[in-house]
Design an enzyme around this catalytic site. Structure first.
Site, PDB file in Angstrom:
ATOM      1  N   LYS A   1      19.172 -12.425   9.746  1.00 32.27           N
ATOM      2  CA  LYS A   1      20.336 -13.264   8.336  1.00 32.27           C
ATOM      3  C   LYS A   1      21.331 -11.378   8.169  1.00 32.27           C
ATOM      4  O   LYS A   1      21.946 -11.157   8.587  1.00 32.27           O
ATOM      5  CB  LYS A   1      19.470 -13.218   7.141  1.00 32.27           C
ATOM      6  CG  LYS A   1      21.155 -13.863   6.832  1.00 32.27           C
ATOM      7  CD  LYS A   1      20.640 -14.407   5.032  1.00 32.27           C
ATOM      8  CE  LYS A   1      20.494 -13.517   4.031  1.00 32.27           C
ATOM      9  NZ  LYS A   1      20.980 -13.532   2.798  1.00 32.27           N
TER      10      LYS A   1
ATOM     11  N   ASP B   1      21.656 -18.425   4.454  1.00 32.90           N
ATOM     12  CA  ASP B   1      21.628 -18.240   3.402  1.00 32.90           C
ATOM     13  C   ASP B   1      21.684 -19.485   3.001  1.00 32.90           C
ATOM     14  O   ASP B   1      21.662 -19.938   3.319  1.00 32.90           O
ATOM     15  CB  ASP B   1      22.231 -17.313   2.666  1.00 32.90           C
ATOM     16  CG  ASP B   1      23.080 -17.867   2.616  1.00 32.90           C
ATOM     17  OD1 ASP B   1      23.982 -19.088   2.804  1.00 32.90           O
ATOM     18  OD2 ASP B   1      24.987 -16.967   1.573  1.00 32.90           O
TER      19      ASP B   1
END
Length: 214
Positions: A124, A142
């Site tokens: 991420k 997220d």
């Protein structure tokens, strides 16, 4: 988890997002790609606002890996102790700074694999950096994007990897560059977890979510 929306619906959704805000920006403050990496790494399980407050003075004195190593772990902790998991994050920032100096000549690498090899930098984080700094259409999933993707049917998936793939596969290419920011901002301010603000939602008529609020 909603059913995957049609191409036509997704195209209309992102057309509306683009018309509302053509150039969405990330909310983590940074002055260069190194400070972006540090800010994103610090933001895990913390708010962007909290990280920005902690790094406001830090980045004035430590905006390169060399300067961060000179600052040292204990002084770094003094700057970031208001954010969650600060001790472990400080260790990772010092370690990744050492690797950048020793292995990359102090330059942040621009490949996902190289970024992910740095302590405290997962997929991420790497995707955020690739997207925000190098304008690569990487999709950093997220909790906000996971929620929005599944609620709306824009990018349904059982885990973050499936949602990331669904974004890449189903969102038209002309929207890929900013898709991550449109979705995260929508999830942060409109399609919130407990009581989504459906009355203020740009895409309410296209969203299959059954428990809409007024």
């Amino acid at each position: 988890m909603a059913k995957q929306l049609s191409y036509q619906a997704i195209h209309e959704i992102f057309t509306r997002f683009r018309d509302s805000e053509a150039e969405p920006k990330g909310e983590l403050n940074h002055v260069n790609v190194y400070t972006l990496v540090v800010a994103v790494a610090l933001s895990a399980q913390s708010t962007d606002a909290g990280v920005n407050k902690a790094t406001a003075e830090l980045f004035k004195i430590a905006d390169t890996p060399e300067k961060m190593l000179e600052l040292g772990e204990e002084k770094l902790i003094e700057h970031i102790k208001t954010i969650g998991l600060y001790r472990n994050k400080a260790k990772n920032v010092i370690k990744l700074s050492r690797i950048l100096v020793d292995d990359y000549g102090g330059v942040v690498p621009s490949s996902r694999a190289a970024l992910q090899s740095l302590p405290g930098v997962g997929r991420k984080t790497a995707n955020v950096v690739l997207n925000m700094w190098w304008s690569h259409p990487a999709q950093a999933v997220d909790t906000h994007i996971f929620r929005v993707g599944n609620r709306t049917g824009i990018a349904p998936g059982k885990d973050v990897d499936q949602v990331e793939r669904a974004i890449e596969d189903n969102i038209p290419v002309e929207f890929q560059q900013h898709a991550h920011h449109w979705l995260i901002l929508h999830g942060r301010y409109i399609c919130v977890a407990r009581k989504p603000k459906c009355g203020a939602c740009l895409i309410r008529d296209l969203c299959p979510f059954e428990d809409k609020t007024e």
